[in-house]
Write an enzyme that holds these catalytic residues in place. Structure first.
Site, PDB file in Angstrom:
ATOM      1  CG  ASP A  71      -1.655   1.279   1.438  1.00  0.00           C
ATOM      2  OD1 ASP A  71      -2.322   1.717   0.491  1.00  0.00           O
ATOM      3  OD2 ASP A  71      -1.568   1.845   2.547  1.00  0.00           O
ATOM      4  CG  ASP A 118      -1.504   2.268   6.875  1.00  0.00           C
ATOM      5  OD1 ASP A 118      -1.784   3.251   7.576  1.00  0.00           O
ATOM      6  OD2 ASP A 118      -1.632   2.270   5.636  1.00  0.00           O
ATOM      7  CG  ASP A 175      -4.333  -0.880   3.074  1.00  0.00           C
ATOM      8  OD1 ASP A 175      -4.560  -0.637   1.885  1.00  0.00           O
ATOM      9  OD2 ASP A 175      -3.653  -0.143   3.803  1.00  0.00           O
TER      10      ASP A 175
END
Length: 652
Positions: A339, A538, A542
């Site tokens: 990410d 995080d 996600d």
């Protein structure tokens, strides 16, 4: 194992039925396993210190009872359904061990299985809690506005498509909707992962659970509560977890065949010699010896100590791996996906560029005026500007007549001059071509552009961006070396910012503008060809991708509660390099597991063949069984050493 799977199902039901989160520490499986372990350790201590035999026998039998009644009951229930599982056989083997005086072996076996069931139940209950915590993001109530302008407070779950809702400053948005009047900035990092609040104006979409800024909005509901993005995230996490659980079916089939075979051979080992004229005691002794030497204690220890030792070692170095299964899975990783916001970046805006538009001012002059105007603001961009001025050691005068314009910027009087710090769309008529080109250049570099004006005259363009983690490029390179494939970037941020960051860290496969379900689709696409993908993220956005991936790793320093619960592993210290290191450590643990299995299988095969073809003395059988157990246990515990982590780090 079937009994463990049933324990997991019971934990899931309990998790769904009971409120609160502390209940996961009060699971009955955990209490029974802890009691069995304590009783076993006390019994072992009494035995080693030469205590009377009856005392440690009582303690071991108590360990049998506390740790073995549940798998025994589950095994009997399975037997009633014409299914034979290994758990019941292990209880039988433990009882057999006690019957011929080897009660220590049996108690250890009981403790191992009870502990495994408790850990699996705990993990399942915590995941269910986390999903429910996600749904708590959406507010319970909302302010609905009728056609005649009357306001009423209603349950957010009762909102219908087409309803008009008032969202006041600082409130959470009650439904997925479209803005019809008003302007504000919305912190939607929980949904899209974008690091900065997003300006919203009529026609823009907002999501349930996101946080409104300083302006008031009227929004028209587009989706019912159960169809909102935040609800779909929870559903995706649950579905992905269920999909993973079905992969255990193959293991259960293997256990079933083994269980049937072990029972058949044990009966034959007892009955055939008896029919051929052997004494009852001798036949029983041979059968119990077979049950002892064929017991998979060494096989169990061949797998668990290396993986648990690797887990403990990783924990000492800031990586929480949630189970031995996860530690084993990490070692099969063939590609890594990152990410962007909060993972490769810090999720905190910083002032990256200052372009002065007038010759009568310096960079410091501009920054002092901008900081003075922004100082009363609570907007993250304003805080970044003030922080940059402090870093340069600049002091600014007090401002007066501060005004915040939601979605546009701020203005204030500084030393008698009216200073504004605004979005480019707030000055559409006051920018000449040269100034507009500067703004466009800043935006092309992936920065958020703001314009500083003095007395309505543009004096500077500021570019703000998210802070890149200092170890991001090295972490990406390490992942590429370890897997042999370049990592991929999956982000909800815009294409320009994502591509710019990809160039900086060495990622060429960039997929931007992804909502949570888009990330799940991207993970599925990447894994369609057999790739075993580790997803590193995080944010709440996600969580579904972490659950859908072969393994999910959360950055724990700023990670959301759901993400930390959904992820298979958590990097507590936000050290990106630890991701590749724990994968390398897992690979080493898998190699130790294979070596241990070969050792255990060799010992078992030799002892079983000896027992079946000749007369294996019970003491020698026990010594061989225990010897293999000790060998594989000590071999696995080598991964506890700090050198194992350093070796893994060097492998990346």
């Amino acid at each position: 194992m079937p009994a463990l799977t049933e324990a997991t199902q019971r934990a899931t039901v309990a998790s769904s039925a009971l409120p609160g989160r502390r209940r996961v520490l009060d699971l009955p499986e955990m209490r029974w396993a802890a009691a069995a372990l304590v009783l076993f350790l006390v019994g072992l201590a009494v035995q080693l210190m030469g205590g009377p035999a009856w005392s440690w026998w009582v303690l071991y039998l108590a360990s049998y009872l506390t740790g073995g009644w549940e798998p025994a009951l589950a095994g009997l229930q399975a037997l009633r359904d014409k299914t034979l599982d290994v758990d019941l056989l292990m209880v039988a083997a433990a009882i057999g061990a006690a019957a011929i005086g080897q009660i220590t072996d049996g108690a250890l076996l009981i403790v191992i299985f009870a502990t495994s069931g408790a850990l699996e139940a705990l993990a399942t209950a915590r995941t269910e809690d986390a999903v429910r915590g996600l749904l708590d993001l959406a507010p319970d109530s909302a302010t609905r506005v009728s056609e005649d302008g009357r306001e009423e407070t209603v349950r957010a779950a009762d909102l219908e498509v087409g309803d008009v809702v008032l969202v006041r400053p600082g409130e959470r948005v009650g439904a997925d909707a479209t803005v019809i009047t008003g302007a504000s900035e919305i912190d939607q990092a929980t949904i899209t992962g974008e690091p900065l609040p997003v300006d919203k104006a009529p026609g823009d979409e907002v999501f349930a659970g996101t946080l409104n800024g300083t302006g008031a909005l009227r929004i028209r509901v587009d989706r019912r509560a159960e169809d909102s993005v935040v609800a779909r995230i929870a559903a995706l996490v649950h579905e992905a977890g269920q999909t993973k659980a079905r992969t255990q079916l193959f293991i259960e089939k293997i256990e079933q065949r083994y269980s049937i075979g072990m029972v058949a051979v044990t009966i034959a080992v007892f009955a055939i010699p008896l029919l051929l004229g052997d004494t009852l005691q001798a036949a029983l002794l041979r059968a119990m010896t077979f049950m002892i030497v064929a017991s998979p204690c060494a096989v169990v220890l061949a797998t668990m100590p290396p993986l648990l030792a690797a887990i403990a070692n990783a924990g000492r170095h800031g990586v929480l791996v949630k189970s031995a299964v996860v530690m084993e899975q990490l070692g099969t990783t063939t590609r890594v996906a990152f990410d962007k916001t909060g993972t490769l970046t810090r999720g905190i805006p910083e002032l990256a560029e200052i372009h002065v538009l007038t010759s009568d001012m310096t960079v410091d002059d501009v920054l002092v005026l901008a900081a003075a105007a922004e100082h009363p603001s609570e907007h993250p961009l304003g805080e970044a500007i003030a922080r940059a001025a402090k870093t340069r050691g600049l002091r600014w005068p007090d401002s007066t007549d501060f005004v915040a314009k939601p979605g546009l910027g701020v203005s204030a009087t500084v030393d008698g001059a009216r200073i504004t710090v605004v979005s480019p769309k707030g000055l559409p008529d006051n920018l000449d071509r040269a100034d507009a080109e500067v703004v466009a250049l800043v935006q092309q570099r992936g920065c958020t552009a703001v314009i500083v004006t003095a007395a309505a005259r543009p004096i500077a363009v500021l570019g703000l961006t998210d802070q890149l983690r200092p170890d991001a490029a090295d972490a990406v390179a390490a992942a590429a070396r370890l897997t042999g494939r370049t990592p991929v970037l999956l982000t909800g941020d815009n294409e320009t910012a994502a591509t710019m960051l990809g160039d900086r860290v060495g990622i060429t496969d960039v997929r931007a503008g992804l909502l949570p379900h888009d990330k799940v689709d991207a993970v599925a696409e990447l894994q369609a060809d057999g790739t075993r993908l580790v997803m590193v993220g995080d944010g709440i956005n996600d969580a579904p991708a972490l659950a859908a991936a072969h393994a999910g790793v959360a950055m724990g320093g700023a990670g959301s509660d759901l993400t930390l619960q959904t992820a298979d592993a958590v990097v507590i210290g936000d050290d990106l390099s630890a991701v590749s290191t724990v994968i390398a450590l897992s690979r080493r643990a898998r190699r130790v597991v294979v070596a241990n299995l070969i050792i255990a299988a060799t010992f078992i095969a030799v002892l079983v063949i000896w027992d079946l073809t000749a007369t294996l003395p019970l003491p020698l059988g026990v010594a061989g069984h225990e010897g293999s157990t000790v060998i594989v246990g000590l071999n696995g515990l080598r991964l506890l050493r700090g050198a194992a982590w350093r070796t893994a780090a060097g492998a990346t």
